[in-house]
Design a protein around this motif. Structure first.
Motif: not given
Length: 443
Positions: A347-358
């Motif tokens: 799986a790939a976890l893509h984060r926003d600029r704040g570091g939260a997984v989105r």
């Protein structure tokens, strides 16, 4: 425990560029490049004709009729050349079209229908067709510019610049024809086709995000909403990662893609699971998922292995019976798996600029990739010692590279291959020979 592939904009830079449906459509069709070339050559011809007219008017204003008379004699010779070029270009176009059809038929019959896209998307093929057609159209336009008046005082235009432009287009056509034949012959050789598939596969693997977190980062809980697919049925070719991350961040949720890239999706089936809140509006999710009629390399980690496996299976069929080609495909399968032997998968976890997984995007796991590369080929390798020996050598090499937790599928395929060879019924010496690892198959 599953491996995870995590991306964060602050550590990995730009996310993969979204696949443009228009760009992919243009790359998969032949009409755009020739049409654009013919329109362009018409514009260039109009400019060249205006320049020729300006030259004649300038000479008439200066009363330099001797130079105009020489240009008229040049025009008579140029007209014969342009007429010959116009007739020859149609022959060239027919030859190029015939070569392309033969190459596509051979590739589809001997390799796999999936490699036909290499010919369809070949830039040199499209450029050759485009320049040939543009040259032919240019000769027709130039022939209309020749003036039947022989008097330098009454002539309105002499296609001097147009004739030179035609000769330049002929020279470019000949150069492209040589390059086209060379490229087509290379694409008809299986070693170059396999190398091309491997190159595209490694490009996909290189675009995979660099891991920056662990498996605990994906504790999403149960889904709170589902987003169905709205559109035509087809193969999932691309998701717009950046846009989905922005939408999830704006709504304070986590989106999880349900099908993998390469899966066939139909309208009404769920494509996104929402965690942590209600589903975003449908308008916000427009143009975030792209489907098509066939798989592409874009974001599809398993497509290259699928093609290599198909080539090996076709080579091992009784109709072709070419185990050496199967060995060449296995070489690249082992190479690709070796490159992924220590990469995080599943799986790939893509984060926003704040570091939260989105966004959570599923990708094939190690066991799935190993099964894709070896299962079908192993089933057809019985009776071909060259292939069984190469497969055993490849499995042994991978066992030396992978971490302990990834050895199980390799050991399983090795044991299944040994059992299949033992059941095949040859003499003990033949079985021992077929089970002796050899990177070249049989030298």
């Amino acid at each position: 425990m599953s491996d995870w592939m995590v991306t964060q904009s602050s550590t990995t830079g730009r996310r993969p560029r979204a696949l443009s449906p228009l760009r992919e459509h243009l790359r998969d069709t032949f009409w755009f490049a020739p049409t654009a070339a013919m329109v362009s050559v018409f514009v260039v011809w109009a400019g060249a004709q205006a320049l020729d007219t300006a030259i004649v008017e300038a000479l008439q204003d200066e009363r330099d009729y001797d130079t105009l008379d020489e240009l008229l004699r040049f025009a008579d010779d140029a007209k014969a050349v342009v007429s010959a070029v116009g007739s020859a270009m149609m022959t060239f176009i027919g030859v190029v079209f015939s070569i392309s059809l033969v190459a596509v038929q051979m590739a589809s019959g001997q390799f796999t229908p999936r490699v036909v896209r290499l010919f369809v998307r070949s830039r040199i093929t499209k450029a050759t067709f485009a320049v040939f057609l543009a040259t032919f159209v240019l000769t027709l336009l130039v022939l209309t510019s020749f003036d039947s008046v022989d008097d330098p005082r009454a002539v309105t235009t002499v296609p001097l610049v147009q004739s030179v432009l035609t000769l330049c287009m002929v020279a470019l056509s000949l150069l492209l024809f040589v390059l086209y034949v060379n490229t087509t012959l290379r694409l008809m050789r299986i070693s170059h086709v396999i190398a091309r598939i491997a190159t595209e596969s490694f490009r996909v693997a290189a675009s995979m995000p660099v891991p920056t977190g662990g498996p605990d980062a994906a504790r999403l809980g149960s889904a709170t909403a589902w987003v169905p697919h709205e559109g035509r049925a087809g193969v999932l070719r691309d998701v717009h990662i950046a846009r989905l991350v922005r939408v999830a961040r704006k709504h304070g949720v986590v989106l999880r893609l349900i099908p993998r890239i390469g899966d066939f999706v139909v309208p009404g089936t769920p494509v996104l699971a929402v965690h942590g809140g209600p589903a975003p509006a449908r308008r916000a999710l427009r143009y975030t998922i792209s489907v098509g009629v066939e798989r592409t390399y874009h974001q599809d980690l398993g497509f290259g292995l699928r093609q290599l496996s198909d080539i090996a299976l076709r080579a091992l069929s009784p109709a072709i019976n070419d185990p050496t080609t199967a060995v060449q495909a296995l070489d690249r399968i082992v190479q690709f798996l070796a490159a992924l032997s220590r990469r995080p998968l599943d799986a790939a976890l893509h984060r926003d600029r704040g570091g939260a997984v989105r966004l959570v995007q599923p990708v094939p796991g190690w066991t799935e990739l190993v099964d894709l590369g070896f299962t079908e080929v192993r089933g057809c390798a019985i009776g071909s010692p060259q292939v069984s020996r190469r497969m055993l050598a490849g499995l042994d090499d991978l066992l030396l590279l992978v971490p302990p937790e990834r050895r199980e599928p390799l050991l399983r395929h090795r044991e299944l291959l040994r059992q299949a060879v033992d059941r095949s019924g040859p003499a003990p010496a033949d079985r021992a020979f077929a089970l002796r690892p050899d990177r070249q198959g049989i030298g």
